[in-house]
Design an enzyme around this catalytic site. Structure first.
Site, PDB file in Angstrom:
ATOM      1  N   ARG A  35      35.619  30.871  30.467  1.00  0.00           N
ATOM      2  CA  ARG A  35      36.150  30.656  31.824  1.00  0.00           C
ATOM      3  C   ARG A  35      36.191  29.191  32.212  1.00  0.00           C
ATOM      4  O   ARG A  35      35.908  28.843  33.356  1.00  0.00           O
ATOM      5  CB  ARG A  35      35.283  31.358  32.870  1.00  0.00           C
ATOM      6  CG  ARG A  35      35.546  32.759  33.236  1.00  0.00           C
ATOM      7  CD  ARG A  35      36.890  33.087  33.796  1.00  0.00           C
ATOM      8  NE  ARG A  35      37.095  34.502  33.576  1.00  0.00           N
ATOM      9  CZ  ARG A  35      36.533  35.446  34.321  1.00  0.00           C
ATOM     10  NH1 ARG A  35      35.850  35.114  35.375  1.00  0.00           N
ATOM     11  NH2 ARG A  35      36.696  36.706  34.022  1.00  0.00           N
ATOM     12  N   ARG A  48      47.061  27.565  41.632  1.00  0.00           N
ATOM     13  CA  ARG A  48      46.952  28.989  41.311  1.00  0.00           C
ATOM     14  C   ARG A  48      47.633  29.885  42.354  1.00  0.00           C
ATOM     15  O   ARG A  48      48.184  30.930  42.022  1.00  0.00           O
ATOM     16  CB  ARG A  48      45.461  29.314  41.154  1.00  0.00           C
ATOM     17  CG  ARG A  48      45.042  30.732  41.259  1.00  0.00           C
ATOM     18  CD  ARG A  48      45.394  31.573  40.042  1.00  0.00           C
ATOM     19  NE  ARG A  48      44.729  32.856  40.211  1.00  0.00           N
ATOM     20  CZ  ARG A  48      45.177  33.821  40.996  1.00  0.00           C
ATOM     21  NH1 ARG A  48      46.304  33.665  41.645  1.00  0.00           N
ATOM     22  NH2 ARG A  48      44.506  34.945  41.130  1.00  0.00           N
ATOM     23  N   TYR A 159      36.636  49.603  32.139  1.00  0.00           N
ATOM     24  CA  TYR A 159      37.438  49.366  33.352  1.00  0.00           C
ATOM     25  C   TYR A 159      38.417  50.502  33.606  1.00  0.00           C
ATOM     26  O   TYR A 159      38.644  50.900  34.751  1.00  0.00           O
ATOM     27  CB  TYR A 159      38.202  48.037  33.243  1.00  0.00           C
ATOM     28  CG  TYR A 159      37.321  46.826  33.470  1.00  0.00           C
ATOM     29  CD1 TYR A 159      36.686  46.631  34.701  1.00  0.00           C
ATOM     30  CD2 TYR A 159      37.106  45.888  32.482  1.00  0.00           C
ATOM     31  CE1 TYR A 159      35.872  45.535  34.914  1.00  0.00           C
ATOM     32  CE2 TYR A 159      36.302  44.780  32.685  1.00  0.00           C
ATOM     33  CZ  TYR A 159      35.678  44.606  33.910  1.00  0.00           C
ATOM     34  OH  TYR A 159      34.879  43.527  34.125  1.00  0.00           O
TER      35      TYR A 159
END
Ligand code: CP3
Length: 358
Positions: A35, A48, A159
């Site tokens: 990250r 972003r 997930y």
């Protein structure tokens, strides 16, 4: 099939990151951060925007720029593609978004056998052309290796089944034990998707791949062995012919490190719970190791970070096959200046610290 002669991994084969993956001597200890692109960087927040991360990923020039930002700022030894582990499953039609501050969320989670139909094979040039575009744009501009990645079958399954990030993984464990046939079919499909995704990233120019099994540490070693290991092993097997380094990472994996190592990667990443020399012992001498500074400590003042980083470099012993990293992703609150100092310390003193008595 080995890669063509003009593949970027050949031109970069002497880079410290790729040499360390192969356990060769290096001029300095290579470092990158999981990250490393993201909210800790002001330049990331500036470009972003507010939308879903999946929209940012679909915009190849934006995704390439975000990937480059930490390389420019920190001088890290590798870039990691800006994407997410849910991109391939979402692209084949199992709708899953990434909610800011929450994580991957599916409004219709995986519940039963019939849901398998929602997971067809991934055809990267058709389903995720923008990912391949980003990789191609990056390798034209980067002078360090690009790491491609995929979510491991277990972590992606968790997930899909939970529908949201979960502390207990209760629904996942329940499906695994009560419907093992459906479980293995699901894992098998996710294995095919991970392989297709990483293969296409390498063919487009990535020089290494990392399989993120972030939540594998939630399982007992027995469950990992029976329900996860064969699938992750197949991921690595099916990428072996590409001859690029394959890394394997999970969180809280102390009890399963040797099994994760047996699954076949060349590099095993670990979190901060196990000292790096012990990680090396557990994964065996045939593997490179990656890690393992606690990202939470990076919120402290430099003397705290420096002390911990020095201890890791000493424990790594200056031996070939150590890639410095955090034990998990950079936290959004991290001061980039701390990571800048960390890169300088690892580069300038990493090998020397390894050979000095602790
Ligand atoms: O710099 C890099 O490491 C590159 C890109 C990258 C992202 N996600 C970008 C991202 C990588 C390698 C991932 C993998 C990923 N995604 C994992 C495995 C690694 C790990 O962290 O354990 C997992 C579990 C995910 C799922 C996911 N995506 C979570 C849990 C979150 C956080 C939710 C949040 O907003 O706090 C995401 C979102 C995400 N993926 C961000 C980034 C930079 C954060 C924010 C944003 O939307 O801009």
């Amino acid at each position: 099939m080995p890669l063509p002669i003009d593949h970027p991994s050949h031109a970069l084969s002497e880079s410290p990151y790729l040499r360390a993956c192969r356990r060769l001597q290096v001029s300095h200890v290579p470092v990158w951060f999981q990250r490393q692109a993201g909210r800790s960087l002001p330049e990331y927040r500036a470009i972003r925007g507010e939308g879903s991360i999946l929209d940012a990923i679909e915009d190849s020039s934006l995704a390439a720029e975000i990937t480059m930002q930490p390389v420019r700022r920190y001088g890290v030894d590798a870039a990691i593609l800006f994407s997410d582990i849910v991109v391939p499953v979402n692209a084949v039609g199992f709708t899953i978004d990434v909610v800011p501050g929450v994580g991957p969320t599916a409004s219709q989670p995986f519940r039963r056998k019939a849901d398998l139909q929602r997971l067809r094979n991934l055809e990267p040039p058709v389903d995720t052309p923008y990912v391949l575009e980003t990789v191609k744009e990056l390798v034209r501009n980067l002078d360090v290796p690009l790491i491609g990645f995929a979510g491991a079958p277990f972590t992606v399954a968790s997930y899909l089944i939970e529908g949201q990030p979960s502390r207990t993984h209760a629904k996942t464990k329940s499906l695994m034990h009560s419907e093992p046939g459906v479980w293995h079919d699901l894992m098998s499909r996710l294995t095919d998707i991970a392989v297709a995704s990483m293969r296409s990233q390498v063919l487009a120019g990535a020089s290494a791949v990392q399989l993120f099994d972030s939540w594998a540490g939630a399982l007992s070693a027995t469950d990992y062995k029976n329900f996860v290991f064969p699938h992750s092993q197949r991921v690595f097997d099916e990428l072996a012919d590409l001859e690029v380094p394959r890394a394997h990472f999970g969180l809280g994996t102390a009890e399963i490190l040797s099994l994760m190592s047996e699954a076949g990667a060349d590099v095993v990443g670990a979190d901060w719970r196990v000292p790096i020399d012990e990680v090396r012992r557990r994964v065996g001498s045939e593997k490179a190791v990656q890690g393992n500074l606690d990202p939470a400590l990076c919120l402290s003042d430099w003397p705290v970070v420096e002390k911990q980083a020095r201890a890791i470099l000493q424990a790594a012993g200056g031996l070939p096959g150590h890639i410095f990293n955090l034990g998990h992703g950079v936290l959004p609150e991290t001061d980039p200046a701390i990571l800048e100092m960390l890169v300088a310390l690892v580069h300038n003193e990493g090998l020397q610290l390894g050979s000095s008595p602790s």
